[in-house]
Motif scaffolding. Structure first.
Motif, mmCIF file in Angstrom:
data_model
loop_
_atom_site.group_PDB
_atom_site.id
_atom_site.type_symbol
_atom_site.label_atom_id
_atom_site.label_comp_id
_atom_site.label_asym_id
_atom_site.label_seq_id
_atom_site.Cartn_x
_atom_site.Cartn_y
_atom_site.Cartn_z
ATOM 1 N N SER A 261 -1.357 -2.286 4.919
ATOM 2 C CA SER A 261 -0.642 -1.708 6.061
ATOM 3 C C SER A 261 -0.252 -0.263 5.800
ATOM 4 O O SER A 261 -0.270 0.572 6.717
ATOM 5 N N ILE A 262 0.100 0.037 4.558
ATOM 6 C CA ILE A 262 0.494 1.413 4.210
ATOM 7 C C ILE A 262 -0.646 2.380 4.478
ATOM 8 O O ILE A 262 -0.436 3.501 4.982
ATOM 9 N N GLU A 263 -1.868 1.965 4.179
ATOM 10 C CA GLU A 263 -3.018 2.837 4.439
ATOM 11 C C GLU A 263 -3.175 3.097 5.931
ATOM 12 O O GLU A 263 -3.574 4.197 6.342
ATOM 13 N N GLU A 264 -2.876 2.110 6.746
ATOM 14 C CA GLU A 264 -2.995 2.273 8.191
ATOM 15 C C GLU A 264 -1.850 3.102 8.767
ATOM 16 O O GLU A 264 -2.040 3.876 9.716
ATOM 17 N N LEU A 265 -0.658 2.953 8.197
ATOM 18 C CA LEU A 265 0.514 3.652 8.728
ATOM 19 C C LEU A 265 0.537 5.133 8.358
ATOM 20 O O LEU A 265 1.043 5.961 9.111
ATOM 21 N N TYR A 266 0.000 5.447 7.189
ATOM 22 C CA TYR A 266 0.078 6.815 6.684
ATOM 23 C C TYR A 266 -1.320 7.358 6.378
ATOM 24 O O TYR A 266 -2.274 6.607 6.211
ATOM 25 N N ASP A 267 -1.394 8.633 6.253
ATOM 26 C CA ASP A 267 -2.664 9.285 5.919
ATOM 27 C C ASP A 267 -2.833 9.316 4.396
ATOM 28 O O ASP A 267 -2.913 10.379 3.769
ATOM 29 N N VAL A 268 -2.840 8.130 3.785
ATOM 30 C CA VAL A 268 -3.006 8.002 2.340
ATOM 31 C C VAL A 268 -3.965 6.852 2.053
ATOM 32 O O VAL A 268 -4.242 6.023 2.924
ATOM 33 N N LYS A 269 -4.444 6.815 0.823
ATOM 34 C CA LYS A 269 -5.287 5.724 0.356
ATOM 35 C C LYS A 269 -4.601 5.023 -0.823
ATOM 36 O O LYS A 269 -3.911 5.665 -1.614
ATOM 37 N N ILE A 270 -4.801 3.739 -0.929
ATOM 38 C CA ILE A 270 -4.383 2.984 -2.108
ATOM 39 C C ILE A 270 -5.618 2.807 -2.983
ATOM 40 O O ILE A 270 -6.583 2.149 -2.578
ATOM 41 N N GLU A 271 -5.598 3.444 -4.133
ATOM 42 C CA GLU A 271 -6.785 3.447 -4.998
ATOM 43 C C GLU A 271 -6.442 2.922 -6.394
ATOM 44 O O GLU A 271 -5.272 2.827 -6.765
ATOM 45 N N ASP A 272 -7.503 2.609 -7.138
ATOM 46 C CA ASP A 272 -7.387 2.118 -8.524
ATOM 47 C C ASP A 272 -6.456 0.910 -8.616
ATOM 48 O O ASP A 272 -5.669 0.783 -9.563
ATOM 49 N N LEU A 273 -6.551 0.030 -7.646
ATOM 50 C CA LEU A 273 -5.680 -1.146 -7.620
ATOM 51 C C LEU A 273 -6.097 -2.137 -8.711
ATOM 52 O O LEU A 273 -7.249 -2.549 -8.782
#
Length: 370
Positions: A261-273
């Motif tokens: 959801s954070i990726e959809e809400l903001y202009d950021v990516k969640i990487e290296d999870l």
């Protein structure tokens, strides 16, 4: 068996702590000590650590596994970052070898086959799974472990026939976005504010309130020396805990939904999870009963506790979860342990290791013949 040998082992391992999957010198020390004592230890093929078979492996008696974890934590001690045995694994090694030495002194009494396993990498939750890949667990009928307990759970000299650990896990990831000038906050999404939203959203995960659980941010690194830059990226970590494996599955799904959801809400990516987890205990009643009888036979009913339920985790339970037919349990040893596990200055009553070795030896004797 001389208690001085247990103390000798402890002092050496304590003073030469090594991190998970780096226990090369610890492995060599245990191997050489056991060889010099007349045992035939075998090093694992693909990982650090080793195992050693003792007793009668030729009859129809049950085969017993007994595990000691051998790695240490990395933490600051007196201003210096170093490997440090603040979880008691040095004492576990000493007590398990103490039980082995007692078997050597009383061979005629031991009719069971026992495989003593010195397991690496418990602190990172991968050691038991790696030992399973070595193929040394399949023949076993029982699997036993021991762990020193903080004073809040068990007073000095008291023992519990099982430790019912919860499931523990973690998420490590990066919030990846663009930096912006402090005067132009409209040009990016502040990674610190994004992280604050993640913290708030974690508190909104609701699972069965009858099952203890938690999810909290334990690592957040963003920004730099230049305070006029709004950071777009951050390095993050989340600790998750639940008392049952079913609740952990639910909890981790909630965290994944938040990050998506954070990726959809903001202009950021969640990487290296990266995800890791340790399963909750699934102790076997027969194994618990063997431990209970061993405690009664050594220290008596006055020092017998009920099973300890704790939100802490231990990868020992991977053995019984992966092999449900394996009768496993972990004993809890009260030893005046303060101020707590994983505290850099953790101390305990070292004479209690002699009690632990005696109980482990008695446990082997008390395993039913069939």
């Amino acid at each position: 068996m001389s208690n001085s040998k247990i103390t000798e082992i402890f002092n050496h391992v304590h003073d030469n702590a090594e991190l998970s999957n780096e226990e090369y010198k610890t492995t060599e020390y245990i191997y050489n000590f056991l060889k010099s004592a007349g045992f035939e230890p075998v090093k694992f093929k693909n990982i650090t650590g080793l195992y050693c078979d003792v007793g009668n492996w030729s009859g129809d008696y049950p085969l017993i596994g007994m595990r000691a974890d051998i790695d240490a934590l990395y933490q600051e001690v007196d201003g210096k970052l170093q490997a440090n045995h603040s979880c008691g694994h040095d004492s576990h090694i000493s007590m398990v070898i103490g039980a082995m030495l007692k078997i050597k002194d009383h061979k005629a009494l031991v009719t069971r086959g026992v495989r003593f396993i010195f397991q690496p990498a418990e602190e990172v939750g991968t050691g038991a799974l790696d030992v399973l890949k070595e193929g040394v667990i399949e023949p076993l009928d029982y699997m036993f472990g021991i762990h020193v307990r903080p004073i809040e759970e068990a007073a000095d000299g008291y023992l519990s026939p099982s430790i019912e650990h919860g499931s523990a896990g973690s998420f490590e990831f990066k919030i990846v976005g663009n930096d912006a000038h402090g005067a132009r906050p409209h040009l990016n999404d502040n990674a610190i504010e994004v992280g604050a939203d993640i913290v708030n959203m974690l508190s909104k995960i609701h699972i069965n309130p009858m099952v203890p659980s938690s999810a909290k941010m334990t690592k957040f690194m963003a920004g730099s020396k230049s305070l006029n830059i709004i950071p777009g990226s951050a390095e993050c970590g989340i600790d998750v805990r639940a008392q049952t494996n079913e609740a952990m599955t639910e909890l981790k799904a909630g965290v994944r939904n938040i990050l998506s959801s954070i990726e959809e809400l903001y202009d950021v990516k969640i990487e290296d999870l990266k995800e890791s987890s340790i399963v909750a205990s699934e102790s076997n009643e027969e194994a618990i009963e063997v431990f209970r009888s061993a405690i009664l036979d050594t220290v008596g009913e006055d020092y017998l506790l009920d099973p300890i339920v704790t939100s802490g985790g231990d990868d020992f339970h991977n053995y019984t979860v992966q092999y449900p037919e394996l009768k496993g349990a972990m004993i809890g040893l009260g030893c005046d342990l303060t101020p707590g596990l994983h505290h850099p200055d953790m101390t305990f009553n070292r004479e209690r290791m002699f009690t632990g070795a005696e109980v482990l030896y008695q446990t082997i004797l008390n395993v039913p013949a069939e």
